[in-house]
Every structure is written in C-alpha cells, then in structure tokens.
Write a protein that holds these residues in place. Structure first.
Motif, short mmCIF file in Angstrom:
data_model
loop_
_atom_site.label_atom_id
_atom_site.label_comp_id
_atom_site.label_asym_id
_atom_site.label_seq_id
_atom_site.Cartn_x
_atom_site.Cartn_y
_atom_site.Cartn_z
N MET A 1 -10.50 23.34 -30.88
CA MET A 1 -9.73 22.21 -31.30
C MET A 1 -8.65 21.96 -30.36
O MET A 1 -8.10 22.82 -29.55
CB MET A 1 -8.99 22.54 -32.73
N ASN A 2 -8.39 20.66 -29.97
CA ASN A 2 -7.67 20.18 -29.02
C ASN A 2 -6.49 19.29 -29.59
O ASN A 2 -6.82 18.12 -30.22
CB ASN A 2 -8.17 19.58 -27.90
N ILE A 3 -5.35 19.60 -29.57
CA ILE A 3 -4.04 19.03 -30.28
C ILE A 3 -3.26 18.19 -29.01
O ILE A 3 -2.71 18.67 -28.17
CB ILE A 3 -3.15 19.67 -31.20
N LYS A 4 -2.97 17.01 -29.22
CA LYS A 4 -2.01 16.29 -28.19
C LYS A 4 -0.84 15.91 -28.76
O LYS A 4 -0.88 15.38 -29.88
CB LYS A 4 -2.82 15.19 -27.57
N ILE A 5 0.18 16.05 -28.10
CA ILE A 5 1.78 15.38 -28.49
C ILE A 5 2.12 14.84 -27.35
O ILE A 5 2.09 15.43 -26.17
CB ILE A 5 2.24 16.58 -29.16
N THR A 6 2.97 13.73 -27.61
CA THR A 6 3.77 13.25 -26.60
C THR A 6 4.90 14.04 -26.47
O THR A 6 5.48 14.68 -27.26
CB THR A 6 3.96 11.69 -26.77
N ALA A 7 5.73 13.87 -24.98
CA ALA A 7 6.87 14.32 -24.89
C ALA A 7 7.97 13.98 -26.01
O ALA A 7 8.80 14.53 -26.59
CB ALA A 7 7.54 14.10 -23.62
N GLU A 8 7.97 12.68 -26.19
CA GLU A 8 8.87 11.80 -26.98
C GLU A 8 8.65 12.35 -28.50
O GLU A 8 9.66 12.62 -29.32
CB GLU A 8 8.39 10.39 -27.17
N GLU A 9 7.34 12.69 -29.07
CA GLU A 9 7.10 13.05 -30.32
C GLU A 9 7.82 14.62 -30.56
O GLU A 9 8.43 14.76 -31.64
CB GLU A 9 5.59 13.14 -30.69
N ALA A 10 7.61 15.43 -29.34
CA ALA A 10 8.11 16.67 -29.46
C ALA A 10 9.67 16.67 -29.57
O ALA A 10 10.29 17.46 -30.25
CB ALA A 10 7.70 17.35 -28.21
N ILE A 11 10.12 15.72 -28.93
CA ILE A 11 11.64 15.67 -28.85
C ILE A 11 12.05 15.46 -30.39
O ILE A 11 13.05 15.82 -30.73
CB ILE A 11 12.14 14.78 -27.62
N ASP A 12 11.37 14.20 -30.74
CA ASP A 12 11.76 13.51 -32.04
C ASP A 12 11.70 14.85 -33.31
O ASP A 12 12.41 14.89 -34.21
CB ASP A 12 10.81 12.48 -32.41
N LYS A 13 10.68 15.82 -33.15
CA LYS A 13 10.44 16.73 -33.95
C LYS A 13 11.30 18.03 -33.79
O LYS A 13 11.41 18.90 -34.37
CB LYS A 13 8.94 17.14 -33.99
N GLY A 14 12.02 17.99 -32.52
CA GLY A 14 13.18 19.03 -32.54
C GLY A 14 12.20 20.17 -31.88
O GLY A 14 12.85 21.34 -32.19
N SER A 37 8.23 9.70 -21.12
CA SER A 37 8.31 10.30 -22.60
C SER A 37 6.83 9.99 -23.32
O SER A 37 6.88 10.92 -24.44
CB SER A 37 9.37 9.69 -23.27
N ASP A 38 5.90 9.27 -22.99
CA ASP A 38 4.85 9.03 -23.48
C ASP A 38 3.60 10.01 -22.91
O ASP A 38 2.43 9.78 -23.24
CB ASP A 38 4.43 7.49 -23.60
N HIS A 39 4.07 10.82 -22.04
CA HIS A 39 2.98 11.73 -21.41
C HIS A 39 2.51 12.67 -22.53
O HIS A 39 3.20 13.45 -23.40
CB HIS A 39 3.57 12.52 -20.30
N GLU A 40 1.15 12.85 -22.43
CA GLU A 40 0.56 13.49 -23.59
C GLU A 40 0.09 15.04 -23.35
O GLU A 40 -0.06 15.22 -22.22
CB GLU A 40 -0.92 13.14 -24.05
N ILE A 41 0.62 16.03 -24.02
CA ILE A 41 0.46 17.38 -23.57
C ILE A 41 -0.49 17.98 -24.72
O ILE A 41 -0.08 17.86 -25.60
CB ILE A 41 1.91 17.96 -23.74
N SER A 42 -1.49 18.65 -24.06
CA SER A 42 -2.32 19.09 -24.69
C SER A 42 -2.08 20.48 -25.19
O SER A 42 -1.54 21.23 -24.65
CB SER A 42 -3.98 19.47 -23.98
N LEU A 43 -2.52 20.71 -26.55
CA LEU A 43 -2.05 22.31 -27.16
C LEU A 43 -3.51 22.87 -27.73
O LEU A 43 -4.40 22.26 -28.06
CB LEU A 43 -0.96 22.18 -28.18
N THR A 44 -3.44 24.12 -27.59
CA THR A 44 -4.27 24.88 -28.04
C THR A 44 -4.15 24.82 -29.73
O THR A 44 -2.84 24.90 -30.01
CB THR A 44 -4.68 26.17 -27.71
N GLU A 45 -4.93 25.37 -30.47
CA GLU A 45 -4.58 25.76 -31.96
C GLU A 45 -3.53 26.60 -32.10
O GLU A 45 -2.55 26.42 -32.91
CB GLU A 45 -5.82 26.09 -32.57
N LYS A 46 -3.66 27.82 -31.15
CA LYS A 46 -2.57 28.81 -31.33
C LYS A 46 -1.34 28.08 -31.09
O LYS A 46 -0.20 28.49 -31.67
CB LYS A 46 -3.00 29.89 -30.51
#
Length: 62
Positions: A1-14, A37-46
């Motif tokens: 599973m690969n989850i992506k989040i943008t920097a802006e979304e992470a900032i908004d979520k605190g 701020s729209d750069h996507e960061i890939s996250l592992t499930e963990k």
C-alpha cells in the motif's frame, strides 16, 4: 500500500512536524522555498498509521 499526502495537507492536518521527523525533512522546507506545498510525499502503511492517517484496525481487515 502506498499513501500520498501533500505538504499542504499535512500542514492543514497538524501533522507536518511529525511527518518531517519520520521522513527526515526540514520542517521549514516549504517556507524556505525548497519544497512546493503541493509536493506529494509517499508514505508506507506503517508511517500512515503512525501519523494517524489510517486506522490500524481497519487495515487488518483487508
């Protein structure tokens, strides 16, 4: 599973500071213009679980 989040979304979520710590990023990189701020960061499930983006109980059902 690969989850992506943008920097802006992470900032908004605190969760930006915690995300930076997990990924080894400078927490000021967006402010300093090193990352958009729209750069996507890939996250592992963990990593996504650590950040509270996905529920550990739900992923065990899949």
């Amino acid at each position: 599973m690969n989850i992506k989040i943008t920097a802006e979304e992470a900032i908004d979520k605190g969760i930006w500071e915690e995300l930076c710590e997990i990924k080894g990023l400078n927490e000021w990189c967006v402010n300093e213009g090193l990352m958009d701020s729209d750069h996507e960061i890939s996250l592992t499930e963990k990593e996504a679980k650590e950040l509270g983006l996905i529920n550990a109980e739900l992923t065990s059902l899949v």
